[in-house]
Design an enzyme around this catalytic site. Structure first.
Site, short mmCIF file in Angstrom:
data_model
loop_
_atom_site.label_atom_id
_atom_site.label_comp_id
_atom_site.label_asym_id
_atom_site.label_seq_id
_atom_site.Cartn_x
_atom_site.Cartn_y
_atom_site.Cartn_z
N ASP A 1 0.86 -1.19 0.00
CA ASP A 1 0.00 0.00 0.00
C ASP A 1 0.89 1.23 0.00
OD1 ASP A 1 -3.29 0.19 0.96
OD2 ASP A 1 -2.11 2.05 0.92
N TYR B 1 -12.94 6.35 -14.20
CA TYR B 1 -13.08 5.18 -13.32
C TYR B 1 -13.76 4.04 -14.08
CZ TYR B 1 -14.38 2.42 -9.20
OH TYR B 1 -14.53 1.40 -8.27
N ASN C 1 -5.84 -4.86 -6.02
CA ASN C 1 -7.09 -4.26 -5.56
C ASN C 1 -7.02 -2.75 -5.34
OD1 ASN C 1 -9.67 -4.22 -3.80
ND2 ASN C 1 -8.06 -3.63 -2.35
N LYS D 1 -12.07 0.40 -15.15
CA LYS D 1 -12.57 -0.89 -14.67
C LYS D 1 -12.95 -1.79 -15.85
CE LYS D 1 -12.03 -0.06 -10.28
NZ LYS D 1 -10.95 -0.74 -9.56
N ASP E 1 3.89 2.10 -4.23
CA ASP E 1 2.96 2.84 -5.07
C ASP E 1 2.72 1.97 -6.29
OD1 ASP E 1 1.75 4.44 -6.97
OD2 ASP E 1 2.96 6.21 -6.54
N VAL E 2 1.49 1.53 -6.47
CA VAL E 2 1.21 0.55 -7.54
C VAL E 2 1.32 1.12 -8.95
CG1 VAL E 2 -0.20 -1.06 -6.17
CG2 VAL E 2 -1.30 0.92 -7.28
N THR F 1 -17.87 1.28 2.39
CA THR F 1 -16.53 1.63 2.86
C THR F 1 -16.57 3.09 3.35
OG1 THR F 1 -15.91 2.28 0.64
CG2 THR F 1 -15.34 0.04 1.29
#
Ligand SMILES: NC(=O)c1ccc[n+]([C@@H]2O[C@H](COP(=O)([O-])OP(=O)(O)OC[C@H]3O[C@@H](n4cnc5c(N)ncnc54)[C@H](O)[C@@H]3O)[C@@H](O)[C@H]2O)c1
Length: 255
Positions: free
Chosen positions: A38, A154, A86, A158, A59-60, A189
């Protein structure tokens, strides 16, 4: 709790919050060694400590950091059996195509889609060497349905995750590596709660489309990830795995 992940190692990106954190708890409770990757150091470390796992700050969107995340996992625990890719964002500046600028578009593409490309690219050689593995990439129900309340980058990101996961699932099927796209419906969330607490009308506009009449809890998504990651899902690959309370199947919902 059944111990489906005894002796197995799972990497979870975005594992310090929401769906990722619930999944870290679930996989650890079933015996997995969990590695949290993360960007957030404080929360990530707390999450890893809680589940008796390892935190690797990453950092992805950065290829070197993603490589290091999976290499550190293998160096520390000897394998990487599950990759739950994820981490994702949905910032407010990503909105209608008419108002969303190129900077917001690119930022979301990088964190939500390029990251999944980088994670899969980094983990696949490890899984090929092991001769097994399960990859779960978080897409969303918006990859399969359109919303008039658009978050254009977004949604496009996806859709990309869904198509990429399907293709990888097909390509690597005979190497005993499964790749599935998880498509959650709206999940309770902190982000969603804050958004809808401020604006009950926005929440109601969405809730009316959910046959079960509520949003998902993160633990319900984590249970689906645990299933896909486990040998119980040994014949499931290249799928769009919807966990959406019936949204994508609904025309008229109950009163
Ligand atoms: N919450 C929902 O309703 C919902 C619905 C469908 C899909 N999803 C998807 O599920 C995933 C998790 O969402 P969530 O609701 O748990 O979100 P969250 O905000 O609670 O958690 C996201 C995590 O990703 C991390 N992260 C963000 N950018 C990062 C980066 N560049 N590098 C590494 N880590 C980074 C954050 O620090 C955080 O820990 C996302 O991909 C999201 O798009 C969420």
């Amino acid at each position: 709790m059944v111990q489906r992940f005894e002796g197995r190692v799972a990497v979870i990106t975005g594992g310090s919050s929401g769906i990722g954190l619930a999944t870290a708890r679930r996989l650890a409770s079933e015996g997995a060694k969990v590695v949290i990757g993360d960007i957030s150091a404080e929360q990530g470390k707390a999450a890893a400590d809680e589940v008796g796992g390892l935190f690797v700050q990453a950092d992805v969107t950065d290829a070197d950091q993603v490589e290091a995340l999976f290499q550190t996992t293998v160096d520390t625990f000897g394998s990487v059996d599950v990759a739950f890719n994820n981490a994702g964002i949905s910032p407010p500046e990503d909105d209608s195509i008419l108002t969303t600028g190129i900077d917001a578009w690119e930022k979301v593409q990088k964190v939500n889609l390029t990251s999944v490309y980088l994670c899969c690219k980094a983990v696949l050689p490890h899984m090929q060497r092991q001769g097994k593995g399960s990859i779960i990439n978080t897409a969303s129900f918006v990859a399969v349905m359109g919303a008039a309340t658009s978050q254009i980058s977004y949604t496009a990101s996806k859709g990309g995750v869904l198509a990429m996961s399907r293709e990888l699932g097909v390509q690597f099927a005979r190497e005993n590596i499964r790749v599935n796209a998880l498509c959650p419906g709206p999940v309770n969330t902190p982000l969603l709660k804050e958004l809808f607490a401020k604006d009950p009308e926005r929440a109601a506009r969405r809730l009316v489309h959910v046959p079960v009449g509520r949003f998902a809890e993160p633990e319900e998504i984590a249970a689906a990830v645990a299933f896909l990651a486990s040998d119980d899902a040994s014949f499931i690959t290249a799928s769009q795995f919807l966990v959406d309370g019936g949204i994508s199947g609904a025309y008229v919902t109950p009163l």
